[in-house]
Design an enzyme around this catalytic site. Structure first.
Site, PDB file in Angstrom:
ATOM      1  CD  GLU A 155      -2.972  -0.889  -0.005  1.00 22.63           C
ATOM      2  OE1 GLU A 155      -3.258   0.266  -0.367  1.00 22.63           O
ATOM      3  OE2 GLU A 155      -3.415  -1.913  -0.563  1.00 22.63           O
ATOM      4  CB  SER A 170     -35.364 -27.697  52.839  1.00 23.50           C
ATOM      5  OG  SER A 170     -36.613 -28.272  53.156  1.00 23.50           O
TER       6      SER A 170
END
Length: 799
Positions: free
Chosen positions: A220, A497
């Protein structure tokens, strides 16, 4: 500037007005009266005056134009700085799991570790050579850990070696040097997207492989570190290269220009945009370093489309295309990503794999020609397939139940704006525990529905580290990946419980009045409220035992003795015990509270039991450990304040009772489901078996499990036949670390007479040895003395 132009114009007028004139003589005056001869008058200014006027006017226009350019450049400079130095993007929150520390002497299951590495994107190889790889044998694992910022600066990629013998870490090496411990890269869980819904994975320049950076600049902008933002020579060279290759190989714009185009401008192709692009590129080059610009480009460049959302930056692109972190990419994968810069739609590897491969191979050839790849590496890369993910869809919300809690805690830590600045969140999440819990729910719900003729059962699980209170896993329902109603956090159900340990704790803390041998009545009881309404509790089996000692009442989860104990203690005392354990909401003090007529979520139950199983220390259950800014600063670190809420004696005694529950009590099926394992736990069943609960634990983990119907219909399951089954299956997958209880010095084992509950001598009949507080123990005479042992002669002639 304006004063200078005005002064220049004034000087010019003065100069013209001062043209020399001759004095008029008397003869001339006389002759003036005579008729003048007809002559030709030249009204044009002298040629030198006209030239001077043009120069000055041109100079004025140039100055005005220069001033306009300066003002415009100042405007562009402000725009660039505001964006580049401010919050450039709304960056998603990155959420990571537990930072696991491997230390010599700790237990370690290599297969569990392997699953985590596979999920994190590491590749199993025969010989480790680069970051993101690991090699595994029966007693050794070698991991080339990726570079990672653990919260105190970027740690470079490093090779770790862990030797294991009989499931225990024997030796640990980092970069060939033996050390006491090493840290593993945490599992990436998910990203929390900002309001803009723009997904992005921010990467620091130092974490990007050099090979990717060198290859990107080669393709690039090979003069990136030498030009000043605009490169005429680069344009010419790219044109020549592209003509020679017969295709577009290189771009003419610099990386800085591309960054400007992506970050500041639209994609329209106009002269105005190109001019702005050049100006802004020059400004960026002047204001910031090359490394800053390159890092911004790596995070900004557009590299694909995920349905309605764009893929910006190489960090997210690596996960989007390959499902791996950028540090783990192969040369072929790097080349494919670089190829996407030219045209993500045109070179889309899912839609146009042949185009994408040609572009990738072209870039690989350029890399080889510049000696970025060896010949063998180049051949292997070119011959490899694209290795992209099977589907382009990025799977989101893999663990939505856990992420819901992360978001909830994060909202209390940071405001929404601060959450969009690229922060990283580190949690206590354990991938192995989460996967094991999800698999357990998926498999066991189907099996329970089949064996008990049930349909549409739902479940929830919360797994917590007992020592740190870090929550390792959360399951919010049978569909683990579904981001719907989270039962673990939001389902308020009667706990049955599970309340009983709090009732018995309130008694055991009064050690001078109560102990495990204390006798409780187990007879029919009717309680009448102030309004005259009667309540008649019953034991689950419908039987009455007359009397039982305190520990049996808890271990066998008997209702009537629990009610009698709770009423003698006082309902306020029981409510205070529940609050002491961590329940923060108001409690209605009525007798049914003693049997669990109180609604809690699995998360609240989990918090309630942490002090019971953690030696009496209150620890706050949490998921977030640390929040790190994009710059590596610690924004938040969880500070666990340990508070001793139970006495050492009370904590030990309750722990002992809960262990007995799994051996001889309501959870005794664990003796064969998890044979020879030392565990603790408590079953819970609400009225008409609408809710099945089990809270179980080993030395390391507390597991809270709920099972039932969303519509509150009855089930065929109790706590022991439903939720306990899920717990046992999970612990088989997780692995049990046996409980090793340590009794305080004030605890002794004492013989008690069952019938009276008194501490007695050893020669009493029907005694039981129980742990108790040794303060003020008063030995009393037996109600039934033990029979004298018969001699052999008496035994021989006895009937």
């Amino acid at each position: 500037m304006w004063k200078f132009l005005i002064q220049l114009d004034t000087n010019y007028k003065v100069m013209v007005s001062k043209t020399p004139t001759k004095k008029t003589s008397s003869s001339a005056k006389k002759s003036a009266a005579k008729p003048a001869k007809k002559t030709t008058v030249n009204n044009n200014p002298p040629s030198n005056s006209k030239l001077r006027w043009c120069v000055v006017t041109a100079f004025k226009l140039a100055l005005v134009m220069l001033l306009a350019i300066v003002i415009y450049v100042i405007y562009l400079d402000g725009k660039v700085r505001n964006t580049f130095e401010g919050q450039r993007w709304q960056i998603p929150v990155q959420v990571f799991g537990q930072i696991e520390t491997i230390t010599s002497g700790m237990p370690l299951n290599l297969q569990h570790l392997r699953k985590s590495l596979d999920y994190a994107g590491y590749r199993k190889v025969a010989q480790v050579k680069r970051a993101g790889e690991y090699a595994l044998s029966n007693q050794r694992i070698i991991i080339y850990r990726n570079s990672f910022d653990f919260g105190y600066g970027m740690e470079p990629a490093v090779e770790l070696t862990i030797n294991v013998n009989s499931g225990v870490v024997e030796r640990v090496f980092q970069a060939q040097f033996e050390v006491e411990s090493v840290q593993l890269e945490p599992v990436f869980i998910d990203r929390i997207l900002p309001e803009s819904k723009e997904d992005r994975v921010l990467v620091a320049l130092e974490t990007v492989p050099e090979q990717l950076i060198d290859s990107l600049l080669l393709v690039e902008d090979r003069d990136f570190y030498f030009h000043h933002g605009v490169s005429p020579l680069g344009i010419i060279r790219a044109l020549i290269t592209n003509i020679s290759a017969g295709r577009t190989v290189q771009g003419g714009s610099t990386l800085t220009q591309q960054l400007v185009k992506n970050m500041f401008l639209t994609r329209e192709k106009t002269l105005t945009r190109k001019i702005n692009e050049a100006f802004m590129a020059l400004i960026l080059e002047y204001r910031y370093s090359k490394d800053q610009l390159l890092e911004a480009y790596l995070n900004e460049v557009y590299l694909g489309q995920h349905y309605a959302n764009g893929i910006y930056g190489f960090g997210l692109a690596a996960q989007f295309y390959f499902g791996q972190p950028i540090q783990s990419l192969t040369p072929a994968q790097m080349a494919l990503l670089i190829g996407q810069v030219k045209g993500p739609s045109y070179y889309d590897p899912w839609r146009f794999p042949e185009r994408a491969k040609k572009r990738r191979d072209l870039i690989l050839r350029l890399m080889f020609e510049q000696n970025y790849l060896t010949k063998n590496a180049f051949v292997d890369a070119v011959e490899s397939d694209l290795s992209i993910r099977h589907s382009r869809r990025l799977v989101k919300q893999k663990y939505p139940a856990y992420m819901q809690k992360v978001k909830s805690e994060l909202a209390q830590i940071l405001d929404p704006q601060s959450q969009q600045t690229g922060i990283r969140v580190f949690t206590g999440f354990s991938l192995f525990s989460q996967l094991s819990a999800e698999q357990t729910v998926r498999e066991q719900l189907a099996a329970l529905e089949k064996s008990h003729q049930e349909n549409n059962l739902q479940a929830a699980m919360v797994i917590t580290d007992i020592e740190t209170a870090e929550v390792r896993a959360i399951v919010g329902g049978r569909e683990s990946g579904y981001a719907g109603f989270n039962r673990a956090l939001h389902a308020q159900r009667p706990i049955g419980s599970l309340i009983k340990p709090a009732v018995f704790l309130a008694a055991l803390e009064r050690y001078e009045q109560y102990n495990f041998a204390t006798i409780l009545k187990d007879e029919k009881i009717v309680l009448t409220s102030d309004s005259g309404k009667e309540w008649q509790p019953k034991n689950y089996d419908g039987k009455y035992r007359g009397q039982v000692n305190l520990i049996d009442a808890l271990v066998q989860s008997l209702n009537i003795p629990t009610v009698n104990l709770g009423m003698s203690l006082g309902l306020e005392s029981v409510a205070n015990a529940v609050h002491l354990l961590g329940y923060q909401q108001d409690i209605v003090t009525r007798p049914s509270l003693l049997l669990g007529a109180i609604n809690m979520s699995p998360w609240q139950v989990n918090q309630l039991y942490l002090p019971l199983v953690g030696q009496g220390q209150y620890l706050q259950a949490h998921v977030i450990n640390q929040v790190i800014s994009a710059k590596g600063e610690t924004l938040y670190a969880f500070e666990q304040i340990k508070e001793q809420r139970l006495s050492d004696n009370g904590a030990f005694l309750i722990d002992h009772a809960l262990q007995q529950v799994t051996k001889t009590g309501t959870a005794r099926s664990l003796t064969w489901r998890l044979k020879d394992k030392q565990l603790g736990g408590k079953t819970g069943t609400s009225n008409e078996q609408r809710d099945s609960w089990f809270v179980g634990y080993d030395q390391q983990h507390l597991v809270t499990t709920w099972l039932g119907h969303d519509d509150n219909q009855t089930t065929a399951l109790t706590g022991s036949s439903g939720a306990l089954v899920l717990f046992a299956n999970f612990m088989k997958k997780q692995g049990v670390v046996d409980l090793v209880p340590t009794a305080p010095s004030s605890i002794v084992w004492q013989k008690f007479e069952k019938i009276s509950g008194h501490a007695v001598e050893e020669n009493c009949q029907d005694t039981i040895e129980l742990p108790t507080v040794n303060w003020n123990i008063k030995l009393q005479p037996c109600q039934q003395k033990a029979e004298e042992p018969k001699s052999w002669f008496e035994k021989l002639f006895s009937d």
